[in-house]
Write a protein that holds these residues in place. Structure first.
Motif, PDB file in Angstrom:
ATOM      1  N   TRP A  76     -20.203  70.820 -64.597  1.00  0.00           N
ATOM      2  CA  TRP A  76     -21.491  71.520 -64.676  1.00  0.00           C
ATOM      3  C   TRP A  76     -22.398  70.961 -63.603  1.00  0.00           C
ATOM      4  N   ASP A 103     -17.750  73.609 -74.461  1.00  0.00           N
ATOM      5  CA  ASP A 103     -16.937  72.644 -73.720  1.00  0.00           C
ATOM      6  C   ASP A 103     -17.076  71.262 -74.343  1.00  0.00           C
ATOM      7  N   ILE A 105     -17.822  67.337 -70.465  1.00  0.00           N
ATOM      8  CA  ILE A 105     -18.560  67.889 -69.325  1.00  0.00           C
ATOM      9  C   ILE A 105     -18.770  66.802 -68.282  1.00  0.00           C
TER      10      ILE A 105
END
Length: 286
Positions: free
Chosen positions: A207, A7, A10
């Motif tokens: 996250w 990714d 984040i």
């Protein structure tokens, strides 16, 4: 950061004691060029990704509460930066990096994703950490221009930054966005947060560094030393005592307290009662 996928953007979403600052500190040191032997736990990461060494990244740290949109910064080499993008470029490549965004920095307009892509490609591997972003942006009001630009130009920068990170395979942007009303800072802060999330959320992957259950462990470890071997019996006695209390007086306590899972929670959060954590997470943190 090694250019092998992942990714590119984040957003760290954290509970009370969820590890946001520790996660950013860990990232900062992991890619500093130190040998894996100096950083506890890095060997586990290398094994997981079948790598022999960690990539060395050029790093930039932007903390919204540490910089003022109305006050230019003079760096140690004499460079004067006005905006977040000016600061970003200077941190990554010094005067050479700042020269790439100098005109945009002086006029307070976003440099656009093409220039940022060029900057990141020259850096080879790039790590950008952004904390307290909303605290910085909420100081702008609609139509107001300061040395740091305008609210609109900063939101344009956020979009350009995420698009550039996605376009360059070894660039990673990690940012934190607040969740509590206290951190957001009033109705204007909420409006700014909504606008930033609309821009930032197109590409970012949320996250959560620690789950609620893991956060119990984090807080407990911050406050108390590990149990000595002779204390485990005492802990188990306390756990069983609470279990018996809840089973003997079912009318006084919620049904969930009589389940074996609740005894496990008491054991893991000992010497703090899990009810205290529930109140912190479910009531106070929001």
């Amino acid at each position: 950061l090694s250019g092998k996928g992942g990714d590119p953007v984040i957003e760290l979403q954290t509970n009370f004691g969820g590890g946001k600052t520790h996660s950013m500190l860990a990232l900062y040191h992991l890619f500093s060029g130190r040998s894996p032997g100096e950083l506890q736990g890095s060997d586990i990461i290398l094994d997981e990704f079948e790598e022999k060494q960690l990539p060395i990244a050029r790093r930039a740290v932007l903390v919204g509460t540490a910089i003022s949109p109305a006050q230019p910064q003079t760096k140690e080499d004499g460079t004067v930066v006005n905006t977040m993008w000016g600061d970003l470029a200077w941190q990554l490549m010094g005067k050479e990096g700042y020269a790439m965004v100098e005109q945009s920095d002086k006029e307070g307009v976003s440099p656009g994703s093409d220039i940022l892509v060029d900057l990141f490609k020259r850096c080879t591997s790039t790590l950008i950490l952004i904390d307290e972003w909303v605290a910085y942006l909420r100081q702008f009001h609609d139509g107001q221009k300061m040395s740091g630009g305008t609210l609109e130009s900063n939101l344009s920068f956020a979009q350009a930054l995420t698009e550039a990170a996605k376009a360059v395979s070894d660039t990673l942007v990690v940012a934190t966005l607040p969740e509590s009303d206290i951190e957001i800072g009033g109705s204007h802060g909420q409006t700014v947060l909504d606008q930033l999330k609309n821009v930032f959320g197109r590409i970012e992957s949320p996250w959560r560094p620690a789950s609620v259950e893991e956060s119990f462990e984090i807080v407990r470890r911050r406050l108390f030393q590990p149990l000595d071997a002779d204390k485990f019996t005492l802990r188990d006695t306390v756990v069983k005592g609470f279990g018996k209390l809840y089973s003997d007086q079912p009318q006084e306590f919620p049904a969930s307290c009589r389940e074996s899972e609740y005894e496990r929670r008491i054991e893991h959060s000992y010497p703090i009662h899990p009810e205290l954590f529930d109140r912190l997470y479910e009531d106070w943190s929001s």
